[in-house]
Design a protein around this motif. Structure first.
Motif, PDB file in Angstrom:
ATOM      1  N   LYS A 153       7.617   5.764  -7.090  1.00 21.45           N
ATOM      2  CA  LYS A 153       7.530   7.118  -7.619  1.00 21.45           C
ATOM      3  C   LYS A 153       8.470   8.003  -6.822  1.00 21.45           C
ATOM      4  O   LYS A 153       8.644   7.812  -5.618  1.00 21.45           O
ATOM      5  N   ARG A 183       0.797  -5.267  -9.609  1.00 23.35           N
ATOM      6  CA  ARG A 183       1.633  -4.124  -9.988  1.00 23.35           C
ATOM      7  C   ARG A 183       2.190  -3.480  -8.726  1.00 23.35           C
ATOM      8  O   ARG A 183       1.469  -3.242  -7.753  1.00 23.35           O
ATOM      9  N   GLU A 227       4.532  -0.190  -7.566  1.00 19.45           N
ATOM     10  CA  GLU A 227       4.964   1.096  -8.103  1.00 19.45           C
ATOM     11  C   GLU A 227       6.032   1.766  -7.229  1.00 19.45           C
ATOM     12  O   GLU A 227       6.066   1.595  -6.006  1.00 19.45           O
ATOM     13  N   TRP A 249       7.717   8.046 -12.628  1.00 20.90           N
ATOM     14  CA  TRP A 249       6.987   6.826 -12.307  1.00 20.90           C
ATOM     15  C   TRP A 249       7.764   5.600 -12.784  1.00 20.90           C
ATOM     16  O   TRP A 249       8.266   5.568 -13.921  1.00 20.90           O
ATOM     17  N   TYR A 250       7.818   4.605 -11.912  1.00 18.57           N
ATOM     18  CA  TYR A 250       8.422   3.309 -12.216  1.00 18.57           C
ATOM     19  C   TYR A 250       7.471   2.222 -11.716  1.00 18.57           C
ATOM     20  O   TYR A 250       6.676   2.460 -10.801  1.00 18.57           O
ATOM     21  N   THR A 294      10.700  -0.585 -14.018  1.00 13.25           N
ATOM     22  CA  THR A 294      10.725  -0.023 -15.362  1.00 13.25           C
ATOM     23  C   THR A 294      10.223   1.412 -15.331  1.00 13.25           C
ATOM     24  O   THR A 294       9.160   1.698 -14.752  1.00 13.25           O
ATOM     25  N   TYR A 295      10.978   2.325 -15.930  1.00 16.57           N
ATOM     26  CA  TYR A 295      10.557   3.724 -16.017  1.00 16.57           C
ATOM     27  C   TYR A 295       9.373   3.842 -16.970  1.00 16.57           C
ATOM     28  O   TYR A 295       9.407   3.327 -18.090  1.00 16.57           O
ATOM     29  N   GLU A 296       8.333   4.520 -16.530  1.00 14.02           N
ATOM     30  CA  GLU A 296       7.119   4.638 -17.331  1.00 14.02           C
ATOM     31  C   GLU A 296       6.789   6.071 -17.748  1.00 14.02           C
ATOM     32  O   GLU A 296       5.861   6.286 -18.525  1.00 14.02           O
ATOM     33  N   GLY A 297       7.517   7.033 -17.239  1.00 16.39           N
ATOM     34  CA  GLY A 297       7.259   8.407 -17.653  1.00 16.39           C
ATOM     35  C   GLY A 297       7.333   9.370 -16.489  1.00 16.39           C
ATOM     36  O   GLY A 297       7.434   8.970 -15.325  1.00 16.39           O
TER      37      GLY A 297
END
Length: 231
Positions: free
Chosen positions: A156, A152, A154, A194-195, A174-177
């Motif tokens: 941010k 993974r 990340e 977060w991506y 990918t946007y996660e929130g």
């Protein structure tokens, strides 16, 4: 693969096939066609200070933890300790002539989970919106997934940082929130967007980057023929 459940009938996540922990980022140079990344050294302070000084509005510093440095000595004083750290691990981004034009780092490095973040990204005006800027991010991804085998990756950023959010999507994250009131930076609230990109997504993203970075995708003047989103 059939879904696993425990003796109580509860669903379980897939077993992780890769060996953990993963290696930490290396100190090797990351070389591309348009830029190269080298572990940041104290001697980079002067050229980087000059490159960043071209940002006369200071816009590039707005969402960074630091304010613009008034002098080269002040910048060098900040840069020296980050050169020796193991988290974050800073790289200097150099143009085709070897001139420093930016910084980026790996951080929140979690080998036991195979998770790592990219951040502290600061491009001088000469690097912004260039092929080299995109290639720098590709080289860091390639090192994470192909060389180190992380699960993974990340990205941010401050939720108000629209250019960073657009860049994350363009680069394949990918946007996660959004984590609300996640931090206080320069005395102000920061909501953090977060991506992430997963190892299972990397092969398709890598092929897209390689098509876009190919010399065949640029005309004689260096302008792109197909956008990264269409590559």
């Amino acid at each position: 693969m059939a879904e696993e459940r425990n003796a109580a009938g509860q669903r379980l996540g897939p077993r992780v096939a890769i060996r953990l922990p993963r290696p930490r980022p290396t100190t090797a140079d990351l070389a591309g066609r348009y830029v190269s990344l080298t572990p940041t050294q104290p001697d980079d302070a002067g050229p980087l200070f000059d490159a960043f000084a071209a940002d006369t509005s200071g816009a590039g510093w707005t969402y960074l933890p630091q304010e613009p440095f008034a002098t080269q000595d002040a910048f060098a004083h900040w840069l020296a300790p980050v050169c020796d750290g193991d988290d974050p691990v800073f790289y200097t981004i150099r143009d085709a002539n070897g001139v420093p034009q930016g910084l980026a780092s790996y951080l929140r490095i979690t080998p036991d989970m195979g998770v790592i973040e990219v951040g502290n990204i600061h491009f001088a005006p000469a690097l912004q919106a260039t092929t080299g800027a995109t290639e720098a991010m590709y080289l860091m991804m390639q090192h994470v997934f192909d060389d180190l085998g992380y699960r993974r990756y990340e990205w941010k950023c401050n939720a108000l940082n629209a250019p960073s959010r657009r860049a994350a999507i363009r680069l394949g994250f990918t946007y996660e929130g959004t984590f609300r009131q996640a931090a206080v930076v320069k005395g102000r609230n920061r909501d953090t967007a977060w991506y992430a990109m997963l190892d299972s997504e990397w092969p398709a993203q890598k092929a897209r980057f390689e098509r876009w970075l190919s010399p065949h995708n640029f005309d004689a003047g260096g302008a792109q023929i197909a956008a990264l989103a269409d590559a």
